[in-house]
Design an enzyme around this catalytic site. Structure first.
Site, PDB file in Angstrom:
ATOM      1  N   LYS A 111      19.893  95.984 -64.517  1.00  0.00           N
ATOM      2  CA  LYS A 111      19.579  94.562 -64.308  1.00  0.00           C
ATOM      3  C   LYS A 111      19.015  93.918 -65.564  1.00  0.00           C
ATOM      4  CE  LYS A 111      19.110  94.039 -59.340  1.00  0.00           C
ATOM      5  NZ  LYS A 111      18.251  93.629 -58.228  1.00  0.00           N
ATOM      6  N   LYS A 203      29.974  99.166 -57.763  1.00  0.00           N
ATOM      7  CA  LYS A 203      29.610  99.022 -56.355  1.00  0.00           C
ATOM      8  C   LYS A 203      29.743  97.561 -55.910  1.00  0.00           C
ATOM      9  CE  LYS A 203      24.720  98.234 -56.540  1.00  0.00           C
ATOM     10  NZ  LYS A 203      23.347  98.530 -56.363  1.00  0.00           N
ATOM     11  N   LYS A 206      26.036  91.668 -54.437  1.00  0.00           N
ATOM     12  CA  LYS A 206      25.844  90.224 -54.280  1.00  0.00           C
ATOM     13  C   LYS A 206      26.017  89.501 -55.599  1.00  0.00           C
ATOM     14  CE  LYS A 206      22.197  90.979 -50.924  1.00  0.00           C
ATOM     15  NZ  LYS A 206      20.855  91.538 -50.993  1.00  0.00           N
TER      16      LYS A 206
END
Ligand code: TYM
Length: 341
Positions: A111, A203, A206
């Protein structure tokens, strides 16, 4: 006594990965365990959220839980920020966990990317709040998807270190030999890691910029069918046995999704579709997905028509959660040596 805790971030639409990797198991575990399910709004703000969108997403995630089968009378359903003990215990855990432990978290590294200097301090400390979510209830079982495994290992490390650091004090206060339980991750089913429909090596998430990479719980039947039709595959026909899926990430993913949605094993799905082309399989997969998801989407819309009722459910769940968390937090303060009245 076994107790289940888990949560999801209200940082966008829930998708098929959230549903199959976690929510389906949450619903099942209600049959056998006492369960606490949380909408982790404080985790969502580790990256900036538009306030109006956040409020909407908290209600949507709550509606999705209920529509998928979480019963707010039986289980405790609430949003994290209404139970301040989560934040309090997270601070204590910030002082128990080590910088090195946090630095090794792969989700943080992904992230934060290259811009490490500019991400929030909260994003770095995120797993400490997650440990607090679980341990403020002294929960023993945490049903999640595969991607949360490392965070749960850290939760165990924090519990063990706290128990050791304050071992004599915990014994002196008569609070047992391990104050915090060493939590078990529950990662089960054929879809613990649902992959992107566009790229079988990433994966489903969102935050993927392509909406075609995922199926959202708010998608209508046509959108679901279209996304499945366009899902990436390879040119070979489907294999007849599971070992034939090795090295075929996209095929493996779609077969896993089919199996999870229809409550069958992958072997069983391949026994039916093996040797055939993807087109026929995809049409059947779209039917299964729509049959399973359309009632959930419909129920979500019905619940969202009455936001006051959703807020009432969250308030009630928060009061029940606080009744468990407050005495645990009071004991933590006693263990630490804080003065309290
Ligand atoms: P979050 O909000 O990213 O995801 C919620 C749940 O969905 C699972 N999941 C998946 N499972 C299979 N395939 C996928 N592609 C996929 N994507 C997501 C996640 O594993 C998770 O179970 N840190 C957590 C939220 C959290 C939490 C907690 C969880 C905060 N505190 C305490 C358990 C206990 C998170 O960001 O999940």
């Amino acid at each position: 006594k076994p107790l289940v805790f888990s949560g999801m971030q209200p940082s966008g639409d829930l998708h098929l990965g959230n549903y199959l990797g976690a929510l389906v198991n949450w619903v099942r575990m209600q049959e056998t365990h006492d369960c606490i399910y949380c909408v982790v709004d404080m985790h969502a703000i580790t990256v900036w959220q538009d306030p109006a969108a956040l409020k909407k997403a908290i209600r949507e995630v709550t509606a999705a839980y209920i529509a998928a089968g979480i019963d707010p009378k039986r289980s405790i359903l609430f949003n994290q920020s209404q139970v301040h003990e989560h934040a309090e215990l997270a601070w204590v855990f910030n002082c128990v966990a080590r910088m090195g432990w946090m630095s090794r978290m792969t989700q943080f590294k992904e992230k934060a990317g290259k811009d490490r200097e500019n991400v929030s301090l909260g994003l770095f400390a995120y797993p400490s709040l997650m440990a607090a979510d679980i341990l403020v209830y002294r929960a023993t079982h945490v049903p999640v998807g595969e991607d949360q495994k490392q965070h749960l290992e850290l939760t165990r490390d924090i519990a063990i270190k706290f128990n050791n650091d304050f071992g004599p004090r915990i014994a002196e206060l008569g609070l047992g030999d391990g104050f915090f339980p060493v939590t078990e991750p529950v990662i089960m089913g054929p879809a613990t890691r649902v992959m992107s429909l566009r790229d079988g090596t990433k994966k489903m998430s969102k935050s993927d910029p392509s909406d075609y990479s995922r199926i959202n719980l708010t998608d209508d039947a046509d959108t679901i069918s279209q996304k499945i039709r366009k899902a990436r595959t390879d040119p070979e026909p489907l294999p007849s046995e599971e070992k034939g899926l090795e090295g075929r990430a996209e095929a493996d993913n779609l077969v896993g999704i089919f199996a999870a949605l229809s409550n069958r094993s992958k072997a069983d799905v391949l026994a039916e579709f093996g040797g055939g082309q993807f087109s026929g399989f995809k049409a059947a997969l779209a039917d299964v997905a729509v049959a399973k998801l359309a009632p959930i989407t419909g129920e979500m819309q019905r619940l969202l028509a009455d936001p006051a009722e959703i807020d009432r459910i969250l308030a009630e769940g928060s009061a029940r959660a606080r009744a468990i968390a407050a005495p645990v937090m009071a004991s933590v303060k006693d263990i630490l040596g804080f003065v309290r009245s």
